[in-house]
Write an enzyme that holds these catalytic residues in place. Sequence first.
Site, PDB file in Angstrom:
ATOM      1  N   ASN A  10     -32.080 -47.072  21.632  1.00  0.00           N
ATOM      2  CA  ASN A  10     -32.153 -47.940  22.626  1.00  0.00           C
ATOM      3  C   ASN A  10     -32.344 -46.810  23.750  1.00  0.00           C
ATOM      4  O   ASN A  10     -31.345 -46.574  24.162  1.00  0.00           O
ATOM      5  CB  ASN A  10     -31.450 -48.996  22.635  1.00  0.00           C
ATOM      6  CG  ASN A  10     -31.632 -49.938  23.787  1.00  0.00           C
ATOM      7  OD1 ASN A  10     -32.519 -49.706  24.707  1.00  0.00           O
ATOM      8  ND2 ASN A  10     -30.762 -50.856  23.851  1.00  0.00           N
ATOM      9  N   ARG A  87     -35.924 -49.829  20.250  1.00  0.00           N
ATOM     10  CA  ARG A  87     -36.261 -51.142  20.959  1.00  0.00           C
ATOM     11  C   ARG A  87     -37.025 -50.541  22.249  1.00  0.00           C
ATOM     12  O   ARG A  87     -37.005 -49.618  23.028  1.00  0.00           O
ATOM     13  CB  ARG A  87     -34.605 -51.367  21.632  1.00  0.00           C
ATOM     14  CG  ARG A  87     -34.927 -52.408  22.208  1.00  0.00           C
ATOM     15  CD  ARG A  87     -33.684 -52.535  23.338  1.00  0.00           C
ATOM     16  NE  ARG A  87     -33.848 -53.786  24.216  1.00  0.00           N
ATOM     17  CZ  ARG A  87     -33.375 -53.846  25.694  1.00  0.00           C
ATOM     18  NH1 ARG A  87     -32.641 -53.015  25.930  1.00  0.00           N
ATOM     19  NH2 ARG A  87     -33.716 -54.930  26.056  1.00  0.00           N
ATOM     20  N   HIS A 176     -35.001 -60.418  25.722  1.00  0.00           N
ATOM     21  CA  HIS A 176     -33.912 -60.875  24.731  1.00  0.00           C
ATOM     22  C   HIS A 176     -34.449 -61.371  23.456  1.00  0.00           C
ATOM     23  O   HIS A 176     -33.527 -62.085  22.606  1.00  0.00           O
ATOM     24  CB  HIS A 176     -32.934 -61.696  25.220  1.00  0.00           C
ATOM     25  CG  HIS A 176     -32.301 -61.276  26.569  1.00  0.00           C
ATOM     26  ND1 HIS A 176     -31.751 -61.840  27.742  1.00  0.00           N
ATOM     27  CD2 HIS A 176     -31.535 -59.906  26.718  1.00  0.00           C
ATOM     28  CE1 HIS A 176     -31.112 -61.352  28.249  1.00  0.00           C
ATOM     29  NE2 HIS A 176     -30.854 -60.074  27.995  1.00  0.00           N
ATOM     30  N   ARG A 237     -28.643 -59.812  38.912  1.00  0.00           N
ATOM     31  CA  ARG A 237     -29.833 -60.230  39.268  1.00  0.00           C
ATOM     32  C   ARG A 237     -29.741 -61.651  39.435  1.00  0.00           C
ATOM     33  O   ARG A 237     -28.729 -62.581  39.191  1.00  0.00           O
ATOM     34  CB  ARG A 237     -30.828 -60.221  38.191  1.00  0.00           C
ATOM     35  CG  ARG A 237     -31.121 -59.137  37.496  1.00  0.00           C
ATOM     36  CD  ARG A 237     -32.076 -58.963  36.513  1.00  0.00           C
ATOM     37  NE  ARG A 237     -32.077 -57.646  35.351  1.00  0.00           N
ATOM     38  CZ  ARG A 237     -32.040 -57.694  34.391  1.00  0.00           C
ATOM     39  NH1 ARG A 237     -32.219 -58.793  33.603  1.00  0.00           N
ATOM     40  NH2 ARG A 237     -31.973 -56.644  33.743  1.00  0.00           N
ATOM     41  N   GLU A 381     -28.438 -56.804  17.993  1.00  0.00           N
ATOM     42  CA  GLU A 381     -29.843 -56.541  17.984  1.00  0.00           C
ATOM     43  C   GLU A 381     -30.031 -55.274  17.277  1.00  0.00           C
ATOM     44  O   GLU A 381     -31.144 -55.256  16.772  1.00  0.00           O
ATOM     45  CB  GLU A 381     -29.973 -56.091  19.495  1.00  0.00           C
ATOM     46  CG  GLU A 381     -30.048 -57.453  20.211  1.00  0.00           C
ATOM     47  CD  GLU A 381     -29.902 -57.241  21.714  1.00  0.00           C
ATOM     48  OE1 GLU A 381     -28.802 -57.049  22.267  1.00  0.00           O
ATOM     49  OE2 GLU A 381     -30.974 -57.590  22.649  1.00  0.00           O
TER      50      GLU A 381
END
Length: 395
Positions: A10, A87, A176, A237, A381
């Site tokens: 990733n 990823r 996600h 965020r 993940e």
Amino acid sequence: MPARNILVINCGSSSIKFALVNEAQPDFILSGLAERLASPEAVLHWQHAGNKDSLLLQGGDHRAALAQLLPLVQSAAGGQLHGIGHRVVHGGEQFTSACLIDPLSLLAIRATAPLAPLHNPANLLGIEAALKLFPELPQVAVFDTAFHQSLPEHAFRYAVPEALYREHGVRRYGFHGTSHRFVSQRAAEMSGLAFADSSWLSAHLGNGCSTCAIVNGQSRDTSMGLTPLEGLVMGTRSGDVDPNLHGHLARTLGWSLERIDSLLNKESGLLGLSGLSNDMRSLEQARAQGHVGATLAIEVFCYRLAKSLAAMSCALPRLDGLIFTGGIGENSPLIRSKTLAYLKLFNLALDETANAACTRGAAGPIHAPGSPRVLVVPTNEERQIALDTLALLDA
Ligand code: ADP
């Protein structure tokens, strides 16, 4: 056939997270992080067989970090590495599932870069470095957006002129996806239900946060949009704001687009509301000591999460369960309980002992008898990316 090993990568703009996954072992054989790449402080950290170690990379970049990683991976895998799973954040509308990396798919991934200007170029750096270092190994790209390509058009279109969608790809994509898919599949297994005939709401709450409605194994709606800024309150965020906020700040304060972008992505969310931290653990501690900003940030976070889950329920024929995952979802009894308190009409009730016990990787139901299911399901993940990579190797 012996159990196979997949290296999962990733890549961020200055970091690489990695995990070596064996298909038959629940724990990673090797995992770690290379960070501050291409700076004098570049460093590689890893864990293997219960030991932790680090190595300074002397200003090394992504390729240098992967080159240092190569012998570690080969030794941890006993010389048996079968593939690499990458990823990739954005797959646009081209990728509805994972794909083998070849010249054509690389071109298509490059073509989606304008949709994810911060993430996809970094993911490509990792892919290109890995292709040079492991040219003989099959490599696979697994997209955060792919799972959400099953959204119906009424869920993915914005109410803006059609040309923006047709000519410029302006629509909701969602992110996600790998996590929402993994946890909803696990939730079905844990509940003795067929994934292909089940209906879930899922809340992935980490530094980034999103909700998802999953019906019969497919994503039907999700809270993130064209970019990961839409939807819930996150670490830094803002999530949803009035779209006129941009114009308002530009007109009244003379702020540039870059300044507003940075405000909404890096200075808002839990950090902006609390004035203290983007980290939920710190905020929970501060709240317990009466910190006003932390208390408000937690309240807004939970209320907005409940509101988003209620909105997602429009996509479900029935509710088989609500899933909490991600660092906050897996570890915070307080956030789970406060969120449910804002969802009164759902008649969800927690077993407070089970809720308190589900932390640090523990999975399980946390609802009271008679309540619809509420489950804590740790996400993984990396394992999902490894499974997707293996599925393509077997195809
Ligand atoms: P990322 O999105 O970077 O993968 P994680 O899924 O690890 O992030 O989630 C990070 C968030 O999880 C942080 O806000 C952190 O404070 C929160 N978290 C971790 N442990 C706890 C805990 N015990 N209680 C509350 N929040 C926690």
